[in-house]
Structures are given as C-alpha cells and as structure tokens.
Design a protein around this motif. Sequence first.
Motif, PDB file in Angstrom:
ATOM      1  N   LYS A   1     -25.784 114.551  -9.702  1.00  0.00           N
ATOM      2  CA  LYS A   1     -26.346 113.514  -8.838  1.00  0.00           C
ATOM      3  C   LYS A   1     -25.655 113.443  -7.479  1.00  0.00           C
ATOM      4  O   LYS A   1     -26.164 112.804  -6.571  1.00  0.00           O
ATOM      5  CB  LYS A   1     -26.233 112.151  -9.523  1.00  0.00           C
ATOM      6  CG  LYS A   1     -27.086 112.023 -10.775  1.00  0.00           C
ATOM      7  CD  LYS A   1     -26.972 110.631 -11.358  1.00  0.00           C
ATOM      8  CE  LYS A   1     -27.851 110.466 -12.596  1.00  0.00           C
ATOM      9  NZ  LYS A   1     -27.744 109.112 -13.168  1.00  0.00           N
TER      10      LYS A   1
ATOM     11  N   GLY B   1     -33.898 113.922  -2.968  1.00  0.00           N
ATOM     12  CA  GLY B   1     -34.295 112.532  -3.231  1.00  0.00           C
ATOM     13  C   GLY B   1     -33.326 111.822  -4.143  1.00  0.00           C
ATOM     14  O   GLY B   1     -33.004 110.638  -3.943  1.00  0.00           O
ATOM     15  N   MET B   2     -32.831 112.545  -5.173  1.00  0.00           N
ATOM     16  CA  MET B   2     -31.861 111.942  -6.087  1.00  0.00           C
ATOM     17  C   MET B   2     -30.554 111.627  -5.369  1.00  0.00           C
ATOM     18  O   MET B   2     -29.938 110.574  -5.599  1.00  0.00           O
ATOM     19  CB  MET B   2     -31.598 112.901  -7.252  1.00  0.00           C
ATOM     20  CG  MET B   2     -30.642 112.364  -8.301  1.00  0.00           C
ATOM     21  SD  MET B   2     -30.339 113.558  -9.636  1.00  0.00           S
ATOM     22  CE  MET B   2     -31.989 113.692 -10.338  1.00  0.00           C
TER      23      MET B   2
ATOM     24  N   CYS C   1     -31.077 108.607  -3.120  1.00  0.00           N
ATOM     25  CA  CYS C   1     -31.154 107.393  -3.934  1.00  0.00           C
ATOM     26  C   CYS C   1     -29.761 106.931  -4.347  1.00  0.00           C
ATOM     27  O   CYS C   1     -29.441 105.741  -4.282  1.00  0.00           O
ATOM     28  CB  CYS C   1     -32.035 107.655  -5.148  1.00  0.00           C
ATOM     29  SG  CYS C   1     -32.225 106.220  -6.231  1.00  0.00           S
TER      30      CYS C   1
ATOM     31  N   LYS D   1     -27.734 103.503  -3.222  1.00  0.00           N
ATOM     32  CA  LYS D   1     -27.163 102.545  -4.166  1.00  0.00           C
ATOM     33  C   LYS D   1     -25.685 102.289  -3.861  1.00  0.00           C
ATOM     34  O   LYS D   1     -25.208 101.147  -3.927  1.00  0.00           O
ATOM     35  CB  LYS D   1     -27.323 103.054  -5.587  1.00  0.00           C
ATOM     36  CG  LYS D   1     -28.762 103.057  -6.092  1.00  0.00           C
ATOM     37  CD  LYS D   1     -28.839 103.589  -7.501  1.00  0.00           C
ATOM     38  CE  LYS D   1     -30.282 103.606  -8.008  1.00  0.00           C
ATOM     39  NZ  LYS D   1     -30.387 104.152  -9.376  1.00  0.00           N
TER      40      LYS D   1
END
Length: 247
Positions: free
Chosen positions: A115, A123-124, A127, A131
Amino acid sequence: MTKSSAILFILLFSLLFKLEEMRLALVLVVLLIAGGLFMFTYKSTQFNTQGFMLVLCASFLGGVRWTLTQILMQKAELGLQNPIDIMFHLQPLMFLVLFPLFAVFEGLPLSVSEKLFHFHEAGMLLCLVGKLFLGGILAFGLGFSEFLLVSRTSSLTLSIAGIFKEICILFLATRLLGDHLSLLNWLGFAVCLSGISLHVILKAINTKGEKTLNLNEEASSDPDLELLLHHTEHGEEEEDVETIQQH
C-alpha cells in the motif's frame, strides 16, 4: 480502569507544584470521577499484571507531563501562552522519542507494504496518503485544542474532559456494539457524571469570583476612576440637597 488514575496523579503534581490549592471540593471531584469510572468499567475486562503496570506508569508520566506543560504555558515570562508556540517547541522532541519505537515495531511491515513503498496502483497510494494527511490534520487539531485548554484553564480540567470522552466511548459501546453493563456499572456512570458536573459548577463560580475581584482591584488602583467616582458621588449629594431645599 487504570487509566482513570491519571487524574489522581495530575491532582498530586498540581498540589506539589502549587498549581492548585488544597480544597475539599477539589478532592471530592477527583474522588467522584475516579471512583465512578472504576465502578463504570468494573469487571469489563480480564486483569493482566503487565498491562496494569504499563498503564499505571503511563498515567503517572501523563500527570507529570501535563502539570509541567501547564507551568510552561502559564508563565508569562516564557512567552509560550500561544498553543502554536508550545507545539513548535515540544512536537519535535515528541517525534524524536516516538520515531525509534515506530521504526522497531512498524518500520519493517510498512517498508514491505504494497500500500505504500511497494504499491502497484497509484489510486491505492493516493488513498493511503490522503488518509494519513487527514489523520495528521486531526492530530494537529487535537494537540492544539489540548494545549489551548491547558493554557486557559488547567491540566486537571483537561484530564476531566478526557474522562468525559472515555465515558462517551463506553456509553456508545453499550448502544452500538452490544456491550452489557450491570447496575454497579450504571451507578458508576452516574457518580462520574456528578463529579464532572460538580467540577464545571465550581469552575464557573471561581471564574466569576476572580473576574469580580479583578474589577474591584482595577477600580481601587486607578486614581482617575476614583476621582470620577468621587465627583459623581459629590454631584449626587448636591442634587439631593437642592431637591430637599426646593421641597
């Protein structure tokens, strides 16, 4: 249960550093909150000796930390009343202390995570970064509000606010997660809320009394104001005499 002891350590160090005056009402508030929280969470978890000692040490150090923070922020000669100033000086030290722990316990898993460093989809990654950025903003807001509260009130008030947050979490756990509480737990809930309410009432009364005292001191120390009041009283006396003569 053990975390609730933090308020006792904060009270102890506040009295040692003369940040609070020894009052029966203050001791009663602390005992009500600590005892109520103990009753509220009684038999909710299994006891673990190692965890108990770790949390107790953390509560002790938390009491030292917030009382010393209050001393730093409420000394006018240090110029650290603004929360941004105290965060500017303290946050780098906190980062240096926490970074080795992060590197030991989370560094390796994070370095091989798909990740972050080994990502395959942009995109991951975006994201996850979003966060982290949101978490950083929330953490900054929390730290800012904590330091602002300590600068305007006291570390004891901050501890009581934190206990109110814990009560809300436990209450939501019973409503949303299905946790069950006994009659003793609900009685502790009521006792803890009564202690918090008593502290709020006493704080409001003391603040009002201090403002009145400051206004009286300013009025007595200002010669121009005294002269104005003297002329006003003298003028009122002359008006009363003229009114009596006319009658």
